[in-house]
Motif scaffolding. Structure first.
Motif, PDB file in Angstrom:
ATOM      1  N   GLN A   2      44.896  50.994 -17.294  1.00 57.95           N
ATOM      2  CA  GLN A   2      46.050  50.352 -17.970  1.00 57.95           C
ATOM      3  C   GLN A   2      45.705  49.772 -19.332  1.00 57.95           C
ATOM      4  OE1 GLN A   2      48.285  51.518 -16.415  1.00 57.95           O
ATOM      5  NE2 GLN A   2      48.152  51.272 -14.221  1.00 57.95           N
ATOM      6  N   ARG A  59      61.026  47.632 -18.159  1.00 55.93           N
ATOM      7  CA  ARG A  59      61.803  47.923 -16.951  1.00 55.93           C
ATOM      8  C   ARG A  59      62.590  46.691 -16.563  1.00 55.93           C
ATOM      9  NH1 ARG A  59      62.970  52.602 -16.112  1.00 55.93           N
ATOM     10  NH2 ARG A  59      63.484  51.988 -18.221  1.00 55.93           N
ATOM     11  N   ARG A 116      59.616  54.861 -15.941  1.00 50.98           N
ATOM     12  CA  ARG A 116      59.730  54.612 -17.389  1.00 50.98           C
ATOM     13  C   ARG A 116      61.091  55.088 -17.855  1.00 50.98           C
ATOM     14  NH1 ARG A 116      54.586  55.999 -16.274  1.00 50.98           N
ATOM     15  NH2 ARG A 116      55.269  58.123 -16.000  1.00 50.98           N
ATOM     16  N   GLN A 134      53.451  55.206 -23.218  1.00 50.98           N
ATOM     17  CA  GLN A 134      53.867  54.113 -24.095  1.00 50.98           C
ATOM     18  C   GLN A 134      54.599  53.112 -23.212  1.00 50.98           C
ATOM     19  OE1 GLN A 134      55.690  55.243 -27.807  1.00 50.98           O
ATOM     20  NE2 GLN A 134      54.741  57.261 -27.728  1.00 50.98           N
ATOM     21  N   ASP A 186      45.086  56.117 -15.823  1.00 53.66           N
ATOM     22  CA  ASP A 186      46.388  55.908 -16.474  1.00 53.66           C
ATOM     23  C   ASP A 186      46.214  54.762 -17.468  1.00 53.66           C
ATOM     24  OD1 ASP A 186      47.484  57.610 -14.570  1.00 53.66           O
ATOM     25  OD2 ASP A 186      48.439  56.012 -13.411  1.00 53.66           O
ATOM     26  N   ILE A 187      46.798  54.909 -18.639  1.00 55.12           N
ATOM     27  CA  ILE A 187      46.717  53.828 -19.637  1.00 55.12           C
ATOM     28  C   ILE A 187      48.094  53.589 -20.253  1.00 55.12           C
ATOM     29  CG2 ILE A 187      45.703  53.113 -21.851  1.00 55.12           C
ATOM     30  CD1 ILE A 187      43.238  54.738 -21.056  1.00 55.12           C
ATOM     31  N   TYR A 232      54.575  44.830 -15.522  1.00 53.58           N
ATOM     32  CA  TYR A 232      55.413  45.830 -16.200  1.00 53.58           C
ATOM     33  C   TYR A 232      56.108  46.765 -15.229  1.00 53.58           C
ATOM     34  CZ  TYR A 232      51.090  48.081 -14.929  1.00 53.58           C
ATOM     35  OH  TYR A 232      50.021  48.513 -14.199  1.00 53.58           O
ATOM     36  N   CYS A 233      55.772  46.680 -13.920  1.00 56.38           N
ATOM     37  CA  CYS A 233      56.032  47.813 -13.021  1.00 56.38           C
ATOM     38  C   CYS A 233      57.242  47.599 -12.111  1.00 56.38           C
ATOM     39  CB  CYS A 233      54.787  48.072 -12.180  1.00 56.38           C
ATOM     40  SG  CYS A 233      54.965  49.503 -11.101  1.00 56.38           S
ATOM     41  N   THR A 290      46.967  56.332  -5.043  1.00 59.26           N
ATOM     42  CA  THR A 290      46.202  55.887  -6.185  1.00 59.26           C
ATOM     43  C   THR A 290      45.299  54.731  -5.765  1.00 59.26           C
ATOM     44  OG1 THR A 290      48.043  56.431  -7.647  1.00 59.26           O
ATOM     45  CG2 THR A 290      46.425  54.921  -8.496  1.00 59.26           C
TER      46      THR A 290
HETATM   47  N1  SAH Z   1      50.184  52.417  -8.170  1.00 60.62           N
HETATM   48  C1  SAH Z   1      49.561  52.982  -9.276  1.00 60.62           C
HETATM   49  C2  SAH Z   1      50.508  53.346 -10.399  1.00 60.62           C
HETATM   50  C3  SAH Z   1      51.809  53.950 -10.127  1.00 60.62           C
HETATM   51  S1  SAH Z   1      52.834  54.172 -11.516  1.00 60.62           S
HETATM   52  C4  SAH Z   1      48.546  51.991  -9.813  1.00 60.62           C
HETATM   53  O1  SAH Z   1      48.670  50.824  -9.688  1.00 60.62           O
HETATM   54  O2  SAH Z   1      47.630  52.392 -10.433  1.00 60.62           O
HETATM   55  C5  SAH Z   1      51.918  55.340 -12.483  1.00 60.62           C
HETATM   56  C6  SAH Z   1      51.562  54.850 -13.842  1.00 60.62           C
HETATM   57  O3  SAH Z   1      52.728  54.643 -14.622  1.00 60.62           O
HETATM   58  C7  SAH Z   1      50.872  53.493 -13.891  1.00 60.62           C
HETATM   59  O4  SAH Z   1      49.519  53.583 -13.599  1.00 60.62           O
HETATM   60  C8  SAH Z   1      51.128  53.044 -15.307  1.00 60.62           C
HETATM   61  O5  SAH Z   1      50.121  53.485 -16.172  1.00 60.62           O
HETATM   62  C9  SAH Z   1      52.437  53.731 -15.661  1.00 60.62           C
HETATM   63  N2  SAH Z   1      53.531  52.765 -15.775  1.00 60.62           N
HETATM   64  C10 SAH Z   1      54.061  52.016 -14.791  1.00 60.62           C
HETATM   65  N3  SAH Z   1      55.040  51.214 -15.291  1.00 60.62           N
HETATM   66  C11 SAH Z   1      55.112  51.481 -16.622  1.00 60.62           C
HETATM   67  C12 SAH Z   1      55.908  50.973 -17.693  1.00 60.62           C
HETATM   68  N4  SAH Z   1      56.818  50.026 -17.493  1.00 60.62           N
HETATM   69  N5  SAH Z   1      55.713  51.483 -18.940  1.00 60.62           N
HETATM   70  C13 SAH Z   1      54.787  52.436 -19.157  1.00 60.62           C
HETATM   71  N6  SAH Z   1      54.010  52.944 -18.197  1.00 60.62           N
HETATM   72  C14 SAH Z   1      54.156  52.481 -16.939  1.00 60.62           C
END
Ligand code: SAH
Ligand code: SF4
Ligand code: F3S
Length: 484
Positions: free
Chosen positions: A285, A359, A65, A355, A323-324, A178-179, A256
């Motif tokens: 999420q 990315r 983040r 929040q 995680d949310i 988002y990741c 996880t």
């Molecule tokens: N592999 C795990 C998560 C790894 S990242 C899974 O899939 O559950 C850890 C946490 O960061 C995620 O679960 C997500 O809630 C948060 N996260 C990841 N990318 C994000 C972003 N762009 N903005 C906000 N939170 C984010």
């Protein structure tokens, strides 16, 4: 052996004698830092007590983040000031951030004093890269995107005595919209079970009480075929977890778990083996099916609730954390209400709330419907208030119960108390009555914490707070013994 060459090179040149590592990011990054430290120690370097007393400073970065980026650049500024004061200090940047081209360029351009830049794939080559920097006197930038199998047999200087981190896979192929992780860690690759089990047995023999099995998505262990894999295709994470449980190590954690791939067989294995934690970290999420689909998560609200119900049926005392992400682009008030209602329905024991942070390079970052910061903040605060109430209620249910806790050391902010963690991942601060401390040679909690780290105690919970509980130890179990 490159380590031996380095050893000689370092002692014959004015090479570094001590190292200092600052880690940002997840448990995988923590473990990577343990390996970096292990490699450096194999080369004859020693840990420094501080940046100011180190010859080599390493920043192991994270880019999950925007605030992770911010913390990294803040620290790079501190290291820069130290480098100006001591030009002989060597500086290395590694981890996930250099895998993103924009950041790699920014570091080169704006922080030209950085001696070494490398990525997660290049960790095994640290001694070689360092030697190259020392021999040539020039900067070494080496950020691979190889997706090669994980290198086995690297040394690790483990940071905790009570918990050993064990990587079972790396990378991620899920591409949640988002990741950044699939881009920074590359494709999913699993380790062979032989290597994992040998490491766990070694750790048990060395007296570790807990192993934490690590992967971005542990439930897809061995699901992707890879050349030279020793495990046949049918083996999955449930099988691996059961094998790890059979080693007899007193406690096993894993993270996880993606709800997408979680099987009933995994829950059955957890139910069968009391040395597996009574806890699932299951990132939700969002509680809205519409948002979950946009996020590319491949499960919906109904499936998530079904897992929770099934887990509670098979393992009645199981705890849930999650995680949310609040404020995904286009999240409506109705979507958010779905998250609130699902959180209430599951009654999570604890949760990490974030929040949404765009990315660079991810599909979600291209979406135009970003939420105004005040709306995002307000939703975040509402969810936090709800979760705080649920966390406190969860802790209050423990009052009067006796828990088996693994001692992690002295309690951080509660002078005189020790800190332990239950199988359900609940934090328990507790007093050790004098009759139990007898024979330990000290009644100072700091020293008791060091002495007892990794031992189990039975604690009666007397008081609940929002994020922890407190109580009194009734019994200290013999070293190497623990039950859930
Ligand atoms: N592999 C795990 C998560 C790894 S990242 C899974 O899939 O559950 C850890 C946490 O960061 C995620 O679960 C997500 O809630 C948060 N996260 C990841 N990318 C994000 C972003 N762009 N903005 C906000 N939170 C984010
Ligand atoms: Fe990121 Fe999704 Fe992979 Fe987790 S499963 S690391 S959230 S892409
Ligand atoms: Fe961060 Fe990389 Fe982990 S981005 S969360 S350190 S995998």
């Amino acid at each position: 052996m490159i380590e031996a060459t380095i050893n000689t090179a370092f002692s014959s040149t004015a090479g570094p004698r001590t190292y200092w590592i600052r880690t940002f990011g997840c448990q995988q990054n923590d473990h990577d830092s343990e390996i970096l430290a292990g490699l450096l120690e194999a080369c004859g370097l020693l840990p420094a007590a501080s940046l100011e007393t180190s010859d080599l400073a390493i920043l192991n970065s994270c880019s999950i983040r925007e605030n992770a980026d911010g913390r990294f650049y803040g620290h790079l500024g501190i290291v820069k000031a130290e480098r100006e004061r001591r030009p002989e200090l060597l500086v290395a940047v590694c981890g996930c951030l250099p895998r993103i081209r924009e950041h790699q360029e920014r570091i080169r351009r704006s922080y030209p004093f950085v001696d070494l830049i490398f990525g997660p794939e290049d960790i095994p080559r640290l001694p070689e890269l360092l030697l190259k920097r020392i021999r040539t006197g020039r900067q070494v930038h080496h950020v691979s995107e190889t997706n090669d199998p994980l290198v086995e047999g690297l040394p690790a200087a483990r940071q905790r005595r009570f918990r050993a981190l064990v990587t079972i896979m790396t990378g991620c192929d899920n591409f949640c919209s988002y990741c950044i992780v699939p881009y920074t860690r590359g494709r999913e690759r699993s380790r062979d079970s032989d290597a994992i089990l040998a490491e766990v047995r070694q750790l048990a023999a060395a007296g570790y009480s807990e192993v934490m099995l690590l992967g971005q998505n542990v439930n897809s262990w061995n699901q992707k075929r890879r050349p030279g894999a020793l495990d046949p295709p049918g083996r999955d994470f449930a099988w691996l977890l059961e094998e790890v449980a059979r080693t007899g190590i007193p406690r096993i954690r894993f993270m996880t778990s993606n709800p997408r791939d979680l099987s009933n067989e995994l829950l059955a294995v957890m139910a069968r083996h009391p040395n597996i934690e009574r806890h699932l970290h299951l990132p939700l999420q969002s509680g809205s099916d519409r948002v979950l689909a946009l996020m590319n998560r491949h499960y919906d609200r109904a499936r998530y609730l079904e897992i929770v119900r099934e887990a509670r049926r098979r393992i009645p005392d199981i705890a849930f954390s999650t995680d949310i992400i609040v404020g995904y682009p286009g999240e409506t008030e109705a979507d958010f209400a779905q998250t609130l209602s699902l959180v209430e329905e599951v009654a999570f024991d604890s949760a990490f709330l974030f929040q949404y942070s765009p990315r660079y390079g991810t599909p979600a970052s291209l979406l135009a419907e970003r939420l105004p910061p005040d709306v995002m903040r307000q939703r975040f605060d509402r969810l936090l208030a709800l979760q705080n109430r649920l966390s406190e209620e969860s802790n209050r249910r423990l009052v009067g119960r006796e828990l088996t806790v693994l001692i992690e050391g002295a309690a951080d902010h509660r002078p005189g108390l020790l800190l332990g963690r239950s199988s359900q991942n609940q934090l328990v601060n507790f007093a050790l009555p004098p009759e139990l401390a007898r024979g330990l040679g000290t009644d100072d909690s700091e020293r008791l914490g060091e002495e007892l780290e990794g031992r189990f105690a039975i604690v009666r919970v007397e008081e609940a707070r929002m994020l922890s509980t407190s109580g009194t130890a009734l019994e200290l179990l013999p070293a190497g013994k623990g039950t859930s």
